[in-house]
Scaffold this active site. Structure first.
Site, PDB file in Angstrom:
ATOM      1  N   LYS A  84     -25.513  15.445  -9.721  1.00 54.06           N
ATOM      2  CA  LYS A  84     -25.339  16.773 -10.293  1.00 54.06           C
ATOM      3  C   LYS A  84     -24.850  17.712  -9.191  1.00 54.06           C
ATOM      4  O   LYS A  84     -25.270  17.602  -8.034  1.00 54.06           O
ATOM      5  CB  LYS A  84     -26.677  17.247 -10.875  1.00 54.06           C
ATOM      6  CG  LYS A  84     -26.616  18.559 -11.650  1.00 54.06           C
ATOM      7  CD  LYS A  84     -27.988  18.861 -12.224  1.00 54.06           C
ATOM      8  CE  LYS A  84     -28.017  20.154 -13.023  1.00 54.06           C
ATOM      9  NZ  LYS A  84     -29.376  20.422 -13.584  1.00 54.06           N
ATOM     10  N   SER A  88     -29.510  21.268 -18.354  1.00 53.83           N
ATOM     11  CA  SER A  88     -28.311  21.669 -17.634  1.00 53.83           C
ATOM     12  C   SER A  88     -27.562  20.502 -16.994  1.00 53.83           C
ATOM     13  O   SER A  88     -26.434  20.648 -16.535  1.00 53.83           O
ATOM     14  CB  SER A  88     -28.679  22.671 -16.534  1.00 53.83           C
ATOM     15  OG  SER A  88     -29.590  22.095 -15.604  1.00 53.83           O
ATOM     16  N   SER A  92     -34.014  19.832 -18.073  1.00 57.56           N
ATOM     17  CA  SER A  92     -32.598  19.604 -17.819  1.00 57.56           C
ATOM     18  C   SER A  92     -32.207  18.185 -17.471  1.00 57.56           C
ATOM     19  O   SER A  92     -31.022  17.880 -17.380  1.00 57.56           O
ATOM     20  CB  SER A  92     -32.114  20.550 -16.717  1.00 57.56           C
ATOM     21  OG  SER A  92     -32.114  21.876 -17.171  1.00 57.56           O
TER      22      SER A  92
END
Length: 475
Positions: free
Chosen positions: A86, A161, A185
């Protein structure tokens, strides 16, 4: 609208564990795996927007890993395996944006601890994944790098996210990825994309080198196609970090050692007046069916009362508003126009909350955690949905769960993931079904502090008796 079908290398359909065995036996080289991964990214990323940065230099890293293997030097089961991170996880000298315009040119001077540990284990990083800006949101509809699309249906969102990480793993663009989880997330995009992801116990994994959202709830964790793959990745990153004072000096378990023990004798807790209310029917039915499968495997289902569970969404939104607004206070004043509209609004709302609101939410956390710790005297883990609905259309900020009533996406999406986030408990998201449109449904297993091993045991038992994790989007 589904994307057109693109031919893919058969290696991409193998699990991380399977390709690791092929690399170990020298039947497949790290270069072959990396070429397959980068080729898949090249084919699909223009439509899925799962990656912000792609590293062609990964081929050179893979070649080095291959030379080591041929010389008889292996760094372990992750040696030569292509992974993704990420984009709020720092890599030395490589752009780390956190999905933002503000950090669009930031080059960290050191790896994040989790990245350094994967690098030391021989992993090959093929790129950085797209995400909701600064991790403050649940859709991964990013105004700066494009909206991430769900590989099962590109008209639908991938949740967030860590939406890019979820989409990348599901679409066979890499064999695993790291995400971060504050309010859900990792678990939300894992469920929406039909993969496995774990939010560790708070303090089990280092946050050093990760751009924060809310310090008291942030943690990092792996996302992969199977429970076994997830446990393998987790083994590489878990453990105390002297550079992160929030990490706990608790011994790391053998996360792979319990995978074959099955579910017989496990006590599975449910909170019936919360876990199975206010759900879309396909989600309700799939999670109930999963619960029945555990009973058929010899687990015991135990109804548990958690008196104060109904206040968790309000408390989570309070903390997850105040702490990010503290971190972003200066940028919000100096560069407000560089934020996307949704994130800027959330940060402005956080500035308006009072200290009394924040402290009451923290007091509630203590109460809720104690209630769960007491309940663990009677159960080994809890089982509930990961979120109450399946993937909505890209760009939608409202969702209909039941009775045709529209609800705010952000609060609805946190209905179940907020419980482990607030209490600091570990939670494993595992695919458990599909709706009538073929969209994945996930369940959440919640465990005792630092008992991720039991969650992996239960999740692996479920996957041994089901095939949901074997399905893949037809891209």
């Amino acid at each position: 609208m589904n994307v057109r079908t693109v031919a893919r290398n058969p290696l991409l359909d193998l699990s991380l564990t399977q390709v690791a065995e092929l690399v170990k036996s020298k039947q497949v080289s790290p270069v072959e795996l990396t070429d397959a991964s980068l080729g898949r990214i090249d084919d699909l990323n223009p439509r899925l927007r799962a990656f912000i940065s792609v590293y062609e230099s990964a081929r050179e890293v893979a070649k080095g890993a291959e030379i080591m293997m041929m010389a008889g030097h292996s760094l372990g089961p992750l040696h030569g395996i292509p992974l993704a991170l990420k984009d709020n996880i720092a890599l030395k000298g490589l752009r780390t944006t956190a999905g933002s315009k503000i950090l669009s040119d930031w080059l960290p001077d050191a790896d994040a601890t989790v990245a350094a540990r994967l690098r030391s284990a021989g992993s090959v990083f093929v790129g950085k994944c797209n995400m909701h800006e600064f991790a403050w949101g649940g859709t991964s509809d990013n105004p700066h790098y494009g909206a991430v699309r769900n590989p099962w249906n590109t008209d639908r969102f991938p949740a967030g996210s860590s939406g890019g990480s979820g989409a990348a793993v599901a679409a066979r663009m890499c064999w695993g990825a790291l995400g971060t989880d504050t309010g859900g997330s990792i678990r939300l995009p894992s469920a929406i994309n039909g993969i496995v992801g774990i939010r560790p116990t708070y303090g089990r994994v280092s946050n050093k080198g990760i751009i924060p959202l809310a310090w008291s709830m942030d943690t990092a964790g792996p996302m992969a196609r199977t429970v076994e793959d997830c446990a393998l990745l987790f083994s590489a990153i878990a453990g105390h970090d002297p550079r992160d004072a929030t990490t706990a000096s608790v011994p790391v378990s053998d996360y792979l050692g319990k995978l074959g023990r099955g579910a017989r004798g496990l006590r599975v807790g449910v909170v019936p007046d919360y876990f199975f209310r206010h759900l879309q029917k396909p989600v309700h039915d799939a999670v109930k069916s999963a619960l029945k499968m555990f009973e058929e495997m010899g687990a015991h289902v135990v109804d548990v009362g958690i008196e104060n569970i109904h206040g968790n969404i309000s408390a989570q939104l309070t903390i997850e508003s105040c702490e990010p607004s503290t971190y972003h206070q200066r940028w919000l004043r100096e560069r407000p126009d560089d934020y996307g509209d949704d994130v800027r609004t959330l940060l402005e709302v956080g500035e308006m909350l009072l200290a009394t609101h924040y402290l009451q939410a923290q007091r509630y956390r203590t109460l809720l955690r104690q209630e769960f710790l007491e309940a663990f005297a009677h159960v080994d883990l809890f089982l509930c949905p990961t979120l109450p609905f399946t993937a909505t259309r890209v760009g939608e900020m409202k969702v209909v769960i039941e009775d045709g009533v529209e609800e705010d996406m952000l609060s609805a999406i946190m209905q179940f993931t907020g419980v482990p986030s607030l209490t600091g408990l570990p939670s494993l998201a595992v695919p458990c079904g599909f709706d009538a449109d073929g969209l994945p449904i996930g369940m959440q297993l919640i465990g005792k502090p630092f008992d991720e091993a039991t969650l992996f045991q239960a999740g692996a038992a479920f996957q041994s008796a089901s095939d949901f994790h074997l399905h893949s989007p037809q891209l």
